[in-house]
Design an enzyme around this catalytic site. Structure first.
Site, PDB file in Angstrom:
ATOM      1  N   ASP A  14      15.073  83.028  92.384  1.00  0.00           N
ATOM      2  CA  ASP A  14      15.483  84.204  93.133  1.00  0.00           C
ATOM      3  C   ASP A  14      15.004  83.925  94.548  1.00  0.00           C
ATOM      4  O   ASP A  14      13.807  84.006  94.841  1.00  0.00           O
ATOM      5  CB  ASP A  14      14.824  85.486  92.597  1.00  0.00           C
ATOM      6  CG  ASP A  14      15.368  86.713  93.321  1.00  0.00           C
ATOM      7  OD1 ASP A  14      15.587  86.628  94.542  1.00  0.00           O
ATOM      8  OD2 ASP A  14      15.593  87.743  92.680  1.00  0.00           O
ATOM      9  N   HIS A  15      15.935  83.538  95.429  1.00  0.00           N
ATOM     10  CA  HIS A  15      15.478  82.988  96.706  1.00  0.00           C
ATOM     11  C   HIS A  15      14.744  84.021  97.560  1.00  0.00           C
ATOM     12  O   HIS A  15      14.045  83.661  98.490  1.00  0.00           O
ATOM     13  CB  HIS A  15      16.623  82.319  97.467  1.00  0.00           C
ATOM     14  CG  HIS A  15      17.629  83.257  98.013  1.00  0.00           C
ATOM     15  ND1 HIS A  15      18.691  83.701  97.277  1.00  0.00           N
ATOM     16  CD2 HIS A  15      17.732  83.850  99.222  1.00  0.00           C
ATOM     17  CE1 HIS A  15      19.407  84.523  98.012  1.00  0.00           C
ATOM     18  NE2 HIS A  15      18.857  84.642  99.194  1.00  0.00           N
TER      19      HIS A  15
ATOM     20  N   HIS B  60      17.273  90.705  93.295  1.00  0.00           N
ATOM     21  CA  HIS B  60      16.494  90.687  94.544  1.00  0.00           C
ATOM     22  C   HIS B  60      15.704  91.980  94.785  1.00  0.00           C
ATOM     23  O   HIS B  60      14.514  91.947  95.062  1.00  0.00           O
ATOM     24  CB  HIS B  60      17.416  90.438  95.740  1.00  0.00           C
ATOM     25  CG  HIS B  60      18.249  89.209  95.611  1.00  0.00           C
ATOM     26  ND1 HIS B  60      17.739  88.023  95.139  1.00  0.00           N
ATOM     27  CD2 HIS B  60      19.550  88.970  95.886  1.00  0.00           C
ATOM     28  CE1 HIS B  60      18.702  87.114  95.137  1.00  0.00           C
ATOM     29  NE2 HIS B  60      19.812  87.663  95.579  1.00  0.00           N
TER      30      HIS B  60
END
Ligand code: NAD
Length: 489
Positions: A178-179, A241
């Site tokens: 999950d950047h 996110h």
């Protein structure tokens, strides 16, 4: 520049989907920046593995062009780029067949380096690749796999995917990206919370009035219309996110900054999250830009689905049922085609219990705002006396800690989320990656909300191009005497 870079152990990184959009825009330019910074060892190998027929020379040309286009500003010369490219090779591979696997097996044989396999391909291929890695003897205990989003589209598919991956790999070998977790300010959020005495005693429902999390984008669905229309803002942004940001802001202090200690606490937050009431969720679809419809069409035109009921915007109110947070609303909001590109977490503290100042008419609340993009930084709004004569009038001023100003940018190395996360994979640090049970818990919370819309035939509200979303989203807070933070850059 002051460099505190510690080189990682030497590694072999295979990028499945090494010719794709993500590899060209993020992964490969990111690796090049780590190479320039001296973090990537000179004998590390990067192997692009994808469907296209090309040789290693052709691949290097493609990567050179990708770095020129997406590499960003980098004090790195052409000779260094040449050396980086020498570490790259390419194998044409068929994720669903046998083509190319013997060659990859040969290339990976007998090395005692860190082995990582990045699944930068459509999720439908994750299982095929995992299975073939095992079949061809590459799924040994030391191998690590990196899995991109989306991780399932509901609890059932996420569970099935976890099960498939678990057939071939242990949980400590699986790095779910999950950047958002790789962003500098997101990590700073943990540093601010757990590195200072100041905030933790106030970090609960007794002192915090409410918390807002906004991730606003100005872009529309672009070329991803077909994919996006099957997904929507809830699946594409909230389940992963925004949920991760919520966890980091709300979790209990972990005993250590260690992967499972942090992930255990995040999981507890997700499990304690209330299901929002239907009237506490607002969905929207953006309208076309007035007078410029051809260039910036409305959502339904962009996704070529005139009857689409998928949301490009969502705002919701939820609560966390535990001792720390019971009674404190958490408002989440994300959308496309909004007025500004802005990601921010805002902690609004309660009013002082009593004002001793006679001339103080207004409410003065401390507001801590953690800005993820743009202008990363943290601001704390404090109340002071308005300078000058005229009695004791109070005003709110920000104690601003915009990182670019507080820290000399020349001395701080800017590291993109992907760069950091890839280096963490090589280091074997899973702290900033989602564990399987976390992902499943997040879907278990998301699914009933989506099912509710389907059962009620819920239709998203239209909202203006470049706005803050449908007016109903404002109402969500206004009826409780609160207001969203303005969406600005
Ligand atoms: P893409 O369509 O641009 O690239 C797909 C890659 O997969 C290509 O290299 C292609 O050759 C390869 N491929 C396709 N079928 C194959 C097969 N049968 N065998 C071997 N290789 C095959 O996709 P992308 O945008 O790079 O996305 C890759 C993954 O990353 C997806 O899971 C996506 O959801 C995720 N992701 C992408 C972005 C982004 O910005 N592009 C952002 C977040 C997550």
């Amino acid at each position: 520049m002051v460099s505190r870079v510690i080189p990682v152990d030497t590694f072999d990184l295979v990028i499945f989907g090494g010719t794709g959009d993500l590899a060209r825009r993020k992964i490969l330019p990111g690796l090049f920046r780590r190479f320039c910074a001296g973090q990537m060892p000179a004998d590390a190998r990067i192997i692009g593995a994808a469907r296209s027929e090309m040789d290693s020379a052709g691949y290097r040309d493609m990567v050179r062009a990708a770095i020129a286009e997406f590499g960003g500003e980098q004090a790195c010369d052409d000779a260094t780029l040449g050396r980086f490219l020498e570490q790259l090779s390419y194998i044409a591979i068929d994720a669903r067949g046998d083509g190319g696997w013997a060659e990859l097996q040969e290339a990976m044989k007998g090395t005692d380096r860190v082995e990582a396999y990045y699944f930068s391909v459509a999720p439908a291929l994750f299982g095929d690749i995992a299975e073939r890695l095992q079949k061809w003897g590459m799924a040994d205990a030391g191998a690590r796999i990196v899995v991109e989003k989306p991780f399932g589209r509901d609890l059932e598919t996420a569970r099935a995917l976890n099960k498939t991956l678990a057939t071939y790999f242990n949980e400590d070998q699986i790095y779910r990206i999950d950047h958002y977790l790789g962003k500098e300010t997101v990590q700073n959020l943990m540093a601010v919370r757990f590195g200072n005495m100041l905030f933790e005693p106030l970090w609960n429902s007794q002192y915090v009035d409410h918390i807002q999390i906004t991730v606003a984008e100005t872009v529309g669905v672009g070329g991803r219309g077909e994919y996006y229309d099957k997904s929507g803002a809830m699946r594409d942004m909230v389940q992963n996110h925004l949920m991760q940001l919520l966890c980091l802001i709300a979790m209990e202090p972990p005993a250590r900054f260690a992967p499972d200690a942090v992930r255990d606490e995040k999981l507890k937050v997700i499990r304690a999250l209330d299901q929002p009431e239907p009237h506490h969720v607002v969905r929207g679809q953006y309208q076309a830009e007035p007078m410029n419809e051809a260039e910036n069409p409305g959502y339904r035109t962009a996704v070529e689905n005139a009857r689409s009921r998928t949301e490009s915007f969502i705002a919701l109110r939820t609560e966390i049922s535990n001792w720390r947070w019971a009674g404190t609303p958490f408002y989440l909001r994300t959308g496309k085609r909004m007025s500004a590109r802005s990601s921010e977490i805002t902690v609004v503290f309660k009013d002082t219990p009593h004002s001793i100042f006679e001339e103080d008419a207004g409410r003065h609340r401390n507001v801590l705002s953690i800005r993820l993009q743009p202008n990363e930084g943290i601001t704390l709004g404090v109340t002071i006396k308005e300078p000058g004569p005229g009695g004791m009038r109070l005003i709110d001023v920000p104690l601003d800690m915009t990182f670019a100003e507080a820290l000399n940018p020349e001395e701080v190395e800017q590291v993109d989320a992907y760069e950091r996360l890839i280096m963490d994979v090589i280091r074997g640090n899973q702290t900033l990656f989602m564990r399987g049970d976390e992902v499943e818990a997040a879907w278990a919370w998301t699914d009933p909300i989506i099912e509710g819309w389907e059962a009620r035939n819920d239709v998203p509200k239209p909202y203006d191009f470049g706005s803050a979303g449908p007016t109903d989203a404002d109402q969500l807070l206004r009826r409780e005497g609160r207001a969203w933070r303005e969406v600005t850059t």
